[in-house]
Design a protein around this motif. Structure first.
Motif, PDB file in Angstrom:
ATOM      1  N   TYR A 102      31.680  25.255  47.720  1.00 45.50           N
ATOM      2  CA  TYR A 102      30.599  26.177  47.360  1.00 45.50           C
ATOM      3  C   TYR A 102      29.465  26.160  48.372  1.00 45.50           C
ATOM      4  O   TYR A 102      29.039  25.097  48.850  1.00 45.50           O
ATOM      5  CB  TYR A 102      30.025  25.801  45.987  1.00 45.50           C
ATOM      6  N   LYS A 137      38.331  29.669  51.710  1.00 43.59           N
ATOM      7  CA  LYS A 137      38.351  29.132  50.354  1.00 43.59           C
ATOM      8  C   LYS A 137      36.950  28.995  49.769  1.00 43.59           C
ATOM      9  O   LYS A 137      36.762  29.053  48.557  1.00 43.59           O
ATOM     10  CB  LYS A 137      39.038  27.759  50.337  1.00 43.59           C
ATOM     11  N   ILE A 139      33.375  29.483  48.268  1.00 40.14           N
ATOM     12  CA  ILE A 139      32.804  30.530  47.424  1.00 40.14           C
ATOM     13  C   ILE A 139      31.272  30.482  47.520  1.00 40.14           C
ATOM     14  O   ILE A 139      30.665  29.469  47.166  1.00 40.14           O
ATOM     15  CB  ILE A 139      33.222  30.337  45.953  1.00 40.14           C
ATOM     16  N   GLU A 170      34.990  38.848  42.852  1.00 39.67           N
ATOM     17  CA  GLU A 170      35.616  37.609  42.409  1.00 39.67           C
ATOM     18  C   GLU A 170      35.406  36.468  43.411  1.00 39.67           C
ATOM     19  O   GLU A 170      35.625  35.302  43.075  1.00 39.67           O
ATOM     20  CB  GLU A 170      37.118  37.821  42.176  1.00 39.67           C
ATOM     21  N   ARG A 171      34.940  36.794  44.601  1.00 40.50           N
ATOM     22  CA  ARG A 171      34.704  35.754  45.623  1.00 40.50           C
ATOM     23  C   ARG A 171      33.279  35.221  45.602  1.00 40.50           C
ATOM     24  O   ARG A 171      32.914  34.394  46.442  1.00 40.50           O
ATOM     25  CB  ARG A 171      35.044  36.298  47.017  1.00 40.50           C
ATOM     26  N   THR A 209      31.416  33.210  36.041  1.00 44.74           N
ATOM     27  CA  THR A 209      30.853  33.169  37.395  1.00 44.74           C
ATOM     28  C   THR A 209      30.028  31.911  37.633  1.00 44.74           C
ATOM     29  O   THR A 209      29.704  31.593  38.777  1.00 44.74           O
ATOM     30  CB  THR A 209      29.935  34.384  37.654  1.00 44.74           C
ATOM     31  N   LYS A 211      29.211  28.441  38.390  1.00 45.07           N
ATOM     32  CA  LYS A 211      29.970  27.379  39.042  1.00 45.07           C
ATOM     33  C   LYS A 211      29.159  26.111  39.291  1.00 45.07           C
ATOM     34  O   LYS A 211      29.730  25.066  39.625  1.00 45.07           O
ATOM     35  CB  LYS A 211      30.511  27.871  40.395  1.00 45.07           C
TER      36      LYS A 211
END
Length: 282
Positions: A102, A137, A139, A170-171, A209, A211
């Motif tokens: 992230y 990968k 986000i 979605e990313r 969403t 995270k």
């Protein structure tokens, strides 16, 4: 709960993990470079290997990266926005090389252009970034803000507005900062207010969403729109809101990191984490 803190990378990225281990962190946040400079020294292979080795020894817990404070994806000034996009791409590439999931970022500031245009600029910037990083990968996580000045992201509607303008929503995820949402106008101090806040978040943005959390009390009062972090239970939010959060089963596996004030030692982090851990009901 996966609790941790923001840790300094002074002396080397791997030392942030060692500092986190000292206070029994099960999540971390770091900068991957100097947060107040545009340019960064490229990551070296030996540096990456040492960082990954330390992370494995720690337990491979989640590590968030916070982007540079200079970046403004919502700027109406095209040269400045392009500079921010390039800097953000560098942050993305660093996360990818470090194998970190992230990248937390503030949506940006509209600088007088208006909130609708600001949100549109943020979305356009993110669309460019996500296109450039197809296959990555990592986000990016939009962080909720307090709403100082012309900053965007202080309402859940702003986040929704940006997500709706993305080609690949979605990313993108969200990081909720407790201090920021409180001073922006979401009162989480009571059971009713806490439930109402996250019900609104779910309806407008979507809990899927969410995270990560930044756990901060507030030096400033409710609806002040001022971003000033305080130790847990020592500010205007108080302890009860954090007790709700610590025992919310929806967030049990979501990393939560402190950004509270600290001195040269980790004593403050240790005390804040202890306060939070004592709230968890068995």
């Amino acid at each position: 709960m996966l609790l941790g803190a923001h840790m300094s990378i002074s002396g080397g990225l791997h030392l942030a993990i060692e500092r986190g281990m000292q206070v029994k962190c099960e999540a971390l946040q770091i900068f991957s470079k100097n947060s107040n400079q545009w340019k960064s020294k490229p990551l070296q292979e030996a540096e990456i290997a040492e960082f990954k080795k330390s992370r494995r020894e720690w337990g491979n817990f989640t590590i968030l990266v916070h982007d540079s404070y200079l970046i403004n994806l919502g700027s109406p000034k095209e040269p400045d926005r392009q500079k921010s996009i390039h800097a953000f791409l560098d942050e993305m590439e660093r996360c990818e090389r470090l194998d970190l999931p992230y990248l937390v970022f503030h949506p940006g500031a509209h600088l007088g252009a208006g909130e609708d245009d600001g949100c549109r600029f943020v979305a356009e910037s993110l669309n460019d970034i996500l296109l450039e990083t197809s296959g990555f990968k990592v986000i990016p996580l939009m962080e909720t803000t307090a709403g100082q000045g012309t900053t965007l992201g202080y309402t859940f509607d702003h986040l929704r507005q940006i997500l709706d303008l993305l080609n690949t929503p979605e990313r993108i995820g969200v990081c909720v900062d407790t201090c920021h949402i409180f001073t922006a106008g979401y009162d989480i101090r009571t059971r009713e207010g806490y439930d109402r806040t996250f019900e609104a978040f779910d309806q407008i943005v979507g809990l899927g969403t969410l995270k990560a959390f930044h756990l901060n009390d507030s030096k400033k009062e409710f609806l002040s729109r001022v971003d000033r972090h305080e130790h847990i239970g020592k500010g205007y939010i108080g302890l009860e809101a954090f007790q709700f959060l610590m025992n919310d089963p929806r967030f049990k596996t979501i990393p939560m990191v402190l950004e509270t004030p600290k001195g040269e030692t980790h004593k403050e982090d240790e005390e804040n984490l202890s306060t939070l851990r004592q709230m968890i009901l068995q």
